[in-house]
Design an enzyme around this catalytic site. Structure first.
Site, PDB file in Angstrom:
ATOM      1  N   ASP A 227       0.239  -6.764  -3.265  1.00 48.07           N
ATOM      2  CA  ASP A 227      -0.378  -7.904  -2.599  1.00 48.07           C
ATOM      3  C   ASP A 227      -1.721  -7.483  -2.256  1.00 48.07           C
ATOM      4  O   ASP A 227      -1.978  -6.368  -2.269  1.00 48.07           O
ATOM      5  CB  ASP A 227       0.375  -8.209  -1.400  1.00 48.07           C
ATOM      6  CG  ASP A 227       0.164  -9.758  -0.889  1.00 48.07           C
ATOM      7  OD1 ASP A 227      -0.840 -10.399  -1.330  1.00 48.07           O
ATOM      8  OD2 ASP A 227       1.128 -10.499  -0.236  1.00 48.07           O
ATOM      9  N   TRP A 228      -2.617  -8.376  -1.944  1.00 46.14           N
ATOM     10  CA  TRP A 228      -4.035  -8.016  -1.732  1.00 46.14           C
ATOM     11  C   TRP A 228      -4.066  -7.067  -0.486  1.00 46.14           C
ATOM     12  O   TRP A 228      -3.850  -7.516   0.520  1.00 46.14           O
ATOM     13  CB  TRP A 228      -4.834  -9.123  -1.583  1.00 46.14           C
ATOM     14  CG  TRP A 228      -5.374  -9.941  -3.065  1.00 46.14           C
ATOM     15  CD1 TRP A 228      -6.489 -10.311  -3.168  1.00 46.14           C
ATOM     16  CD2 TRP A 228      -4.543  -9.942  -4.365  1.00 46.14           C
ATOM     17  NE1 TRP A 228      -6.787 -10.534  -4.679  1.00 46.14           N
ATOM     18  CE2 TRP A 228      -5.655 -10.342  -5.173  1.00 46.14           C
ATOM     19  CE3 TRP A 228      -3.334  -9.254  -4.540  1.00 46.14           C
ATOM     20  CZ2 TRP A 228      -5.297 -10.352  -6.344  1.00 46.14           C
ATOM     21  CZ3 TRP A 228      -2.937  -9.856  -6.041  1.00 46.14           C
ATOM     22  CH2 TRP A 228      -3.962 -10.047  -6.830  1.00 46.14           C
TER      23      TRP A 228
END
Length: 838
Positions: A227-228
């Site tokens: 995920d970012w």
């Protein structure tokens, strides 16, 4: 550029080590890194799950918005999910996108989860099955799906650090099961790890999760991305199997990987293992025919609009319809009252990364007005009460000096003076919306901006203005500063935690149709970071609304309800309340919504209540309501889909994908959730396997509305349940006859649940194991057939680390909901089965 049929191992052998290390991290927010010297281009990604936003937060190309996942899950319709996936693939192709960051299949432990609307269901079978159909539709067109967030990313509070403490059995049966089902039925080409820790280890570096379970036990061969900003280590994440760190530039890779290789914490073979997966996905991208570094365009066609409208209507669940108030008769009503804070504005989706600029929207008021016009009826509107957390965006009320819609935004490439009067403009953009942000693009990107527009109110009176920004700045109305956010502004929750609190000002005595200049002068030079791993180069959210006196608004609504032939009350939540980045504090409807509902029901006992939300809320007035619809967030065609159901063009067939509790305290996860968790960064999953309806049934606790519940404008009868005895491998077939016993054509969703009469470990009262949606004309009968296997009989035996279906008696139920068993019969599994893997 490489040939579309390139040999992965050959290309891998030709990439120099610096190029391989480069490939392990993204290029900016939405691309993989290219390696031009060996012909490797950059793949493009985009957020989902209910649309394809593209690469730009700022002034993005508009996109189709489909219903939220809880709405799509409530259709129990695999074919519709497949068609939605195909339509999203078409949008990806138009935007040059090879990888869609969707679907989300995290389990809704609590009604308060900020991203609860993004997943399909509290039940792992429904969650995984709808996800698989969605993935199959998307990937049938060559676009990679990215199933997420792996795993137990079930709350937003402290989402980067919280530790989900889950014992092995619920981990397997509830939280990993949707991923397992989707992998078995669809094989998503990419998977995204979760931000959180799982039993003490961050998911992006969890060897057990990524290697032992995902790769070895399940045999998953796709790409694994973070995920970012969700990578917290270098060696550990690479060793565990995390192929790609997103976004770029590298935080935990790059030079750190070089250092780990020198110290022999990592070896070239470790790097090759990760790069190989990126190349394998790149080969799929080549085969898709989607250009690399292509333009971003929108998609619009009559067929797409029809699918959006069908999805919006099919996602609606009819919860109450006493005295057959619905559908609204085609003759009779002359005046229709539309009341409520969710009526005039189209709340197409929840907030956060799922939110996008829609190609067009149809609000409930617009949809109802259009339908009423066909009947020769008039529609009058009253807001009744406000429910916004932030004032509605100024969109629709603003224009530029040349008369075009939107605003003028000016950017500077150096910090302005304290007076905010510099004019070193190097870029100007027309801004169509009043909420935007600039993501980080590099050390020399824009550091300040000016925003100017002309506000034209549609009603005379006092207006309230609201502003929150990512940065420091001030708002000027008609030349006078009315909001000061430049003097030590307090941090809020907007812009993923990068924004200020929302400040408001009232401007008095405005005249409808008169032009008033608005200017926001903003600098973000002192505002990067501030408690969030994300950064941006400025953001503005500007809203306005005519001042509404609380008593006056409710009385106006009550008066309108008394004077009208039909009253439709549209209430609920919106993207201000349900969003990535924060959880809800409680299950209450905002503001004076409950009081409005009670008083309108007193004025008109036949009021049709439309409740719009992604997850459950309390409804203290529900016993007094004869008619209630759950609309979720319906996407572009929310208003038309709702009108189709209200006026009988569509017979509702949706069934709740979530249990609606009477109160928060009844939720199985209460109080171990969010800020009420164990503390010290831990969240104990104390309810074990008894999540959602499983928890209500084991406690014999009645919810407000049970899982799988939904009414129709017709009625259905069930008969002739037939269940074959399981084969030695555990396969069996369930069939029953369903008859439309009413006077309207419609669809029924048959749900198959299985009960284990005796087991070595505690089990739920019953569990959903299959479903079928059957369309029937009035009076028509059809046989619904559902094929099941050993998974329908088994549970996870944490003592032996395997799945087991114990020999003995099972009961199979054909149900209209989890609380409405229509038919049951027994079967016998002759021999115990054990297995691992998919």
């Amino acid at each position: 550029m490489l040939d579309a049929d390139f040999d992965v191992e050959d290309v891998l052998s030709r990439i120099p080590m610096p190029g391989k290390i480069k490939l392990l991290t993204g290029l900016g927010w939405w691309h993989t890194e290219p390696v031009p010297e060996v012909g490797i281009p950059s793949m493009r990604m985009s957020d989902g799950p209910n649309g394809v936003r593209g690469t730009r937060f700022f002034n993005s190309v508009p996109s189709s918005c489909f219903p939220s996942s809880t709405g799509l899950g409530s259709t129990f319709d695999d074919e519709l999910a497949f068609q939605v996936g195909k339509a999203l693939a078409d949008e990806c192709k138009a935007k040059g996108c090879h990888i869609l960051l969707a679907p989300t299949v995290n389990t809704q432990r609590s009604p308060l989860g900020g991203r609860g609307f993004e997943s399909f269901s509290e039940d792992p079978h429904l969650n995984g099955s709808i996800a698989a159909a969605y993935i199959n539709g998307l990937q049938s067109q060559g676009v990679a799906a990215t199933i997420k967030h792996f795993a137990c990313n079930d709350q937003e509070f402290e989402r980067f650090s919280s530790d989900s403490v889950v014992s092995e059995r619920p981990l397997r049966e509830i939280y990993l099961k949707p991923f397992q089902i989707a992998l078995k039925k669809s094989n998503p080409w990419a998977l995204m790890t979760a931000y959180n820790r799982l039993n003490g280890t961050h998911c992006s570096e969890d060897n057990k999760l990524l290697q032992d379970i995902l790769r070895k036990e399940w045999g998953y061969e796709g790409l694994i991305m973070s995920d970012w900003t969700g990578v917290y280590s270098t060696t550990e994440s690479i060793k565990a199997g995390l192929d790609l760190e997103m976004p770029g530039p590298a935080y935990m890779r790059g030079k750190a990987v070089e250092r780990a290789l020198i110290g022999e914490k990592l070896f070239p073979s470790d790097i090759d293992d990760r790069v190989r997966k990126i190349l394998e996905l790149l080969k799929r991208a080549y085969k898709s025919g989607i250009p690399f570094d292509g333009p971003e365009e929108g998609v619009d066609s009559p067929q797409l609009r029809a699918l959006l409208r069908k999805a919006a209507a099919d996602a609606i669940v009819l919860l109450k319809n006493e005295n057959n108030v619905l559908p609204i008769p085609t003759s009779g009503p002359k005046k229709i009252a539309v009341i409520g804070p969710n009526a005039k504005q189209a709340f197409t989706s929840g907030g956060g990364s799922a939110r996008l600029a829609s190609t067009y929207t149809v609000s409930p008021l617009e949809g109802i007005t259009a339908a009423a016009k066909e009947l020769g009826a008039t529609v009058e509107y009253a807001i009744g009460a406000t429910s916004h957390r932030y004032l509605p965006l100024l969109d629709g009320y603003i224009k530029q000096n040349d008369g075009k819609p939107g605003a003028l935004v000016e950017f500077w490439n150096e910090s302005p003076s304290a007076s905010f009067l510099d004019t070193m403009t190097n870029l100007q953009e027309t801004l169509p919306e009043c909420a935007w942000s600039m993501p980080t693009l590099g050390s020399n990107c824009f550091l300040a901006d000016g925003y100017s527009t002309i506000f034209v109110p549609d009603e005379s009176g006092d207006w309230e203005l609201g502003l929150n920004i990512a940065g420091n700045g001030n708002m000027f109305f008609n030349g006078t500063m009315v909001i000061d956010l430049s003097t030590n502004p307090e941090q809020g929750e907007s812009f993923f935690g990068l924004g200020t609190v929302d400040m408001r000002a009232t401007v008095k005595g405005l005249e409808a149709g008169k032009e008033y200049p608005i200017e926001v002068r903003l600098s973000n030079a002192q505002f990067i970071g501030r408690g969030s791993p994300f950064t941006c180069r400025g953001g503005i959210r500007l809203g306005a609304m005519k001042f509404v006196g609380e008593e006056e608004a409710i009385q106006e609504a009550v008066k309108l309800a008394k004077e009208s032939d039909v009253t439709i009350l549209v209430i609920g939540l919106n993207h201000d309340w349900e969003s990535e980045g924060f959880d809800r504090k409680d299950m209450k409807l905002p503001g004076l919504t409950n009081r409005l509902a009670s008083q309108v029901l007193e004025a008109d006992c036949d009021t049709i209540i439309v409740h719009q939300s992604g997850t459950p809320t309390e409804m203290p007035w529900v016993d007094g309501a004869k008619t209630l619809l759950q609309a979720f967030y319906g996407g572009n065609e929310l208003g038309n889909g709702l009108a189709d159901v209200l006026f009988g063009k569509v017979n509702p067939s949706g069934k709740l994908s979530l249990t609606f509790p009477q109160r928060l305290q009844d939720s199985p996860s209460y109080p171990s959730f969010g800020e009420k968790g164990e503390g010290y960064g831990k969240v104990l999953y104390n309810e074990g396997i008894f999540v959602g309806y499983r928890g209500f049934e084991i406690k014999d606790l009645k919810p407000m509305f049970p899982f799988g519940y939904g009414l129709s404008y017709t009625s259905f009868g069930y008969s002739d349940l037939q269940v074959s005895q399981p084969t030695p491998e555990g396969n069996f077939t369930v069939s029953c006859t369903v008859k439309n016993t009413g006077k309207r054509d419609g669809a029924e969703i048959i749900q198959v649940y299985v009960s284990d009469t005796a087991s070595a470990l505690p089990r739920p009262v019953k569990e959903l194991k299959g479903y079928a949606k059957v369309w029937l004309q009035a009076g028509e009968s059809k046989v619904a057939r559902i094929d099941l296997d050993r998974e329908a009989l088994g549970f996870y035996d944490n003592r032996r680390s395997c799945w087991i279906a114990e020999a003995g008696d099972f009961v199979v139920h054909a149900c209209a909901s989890s609380a409405d068993i229509r038919l049951s019969t027994s079967i016998v599994l002759a021999k115990t089965l054990t297995w691992t893997g998919l």
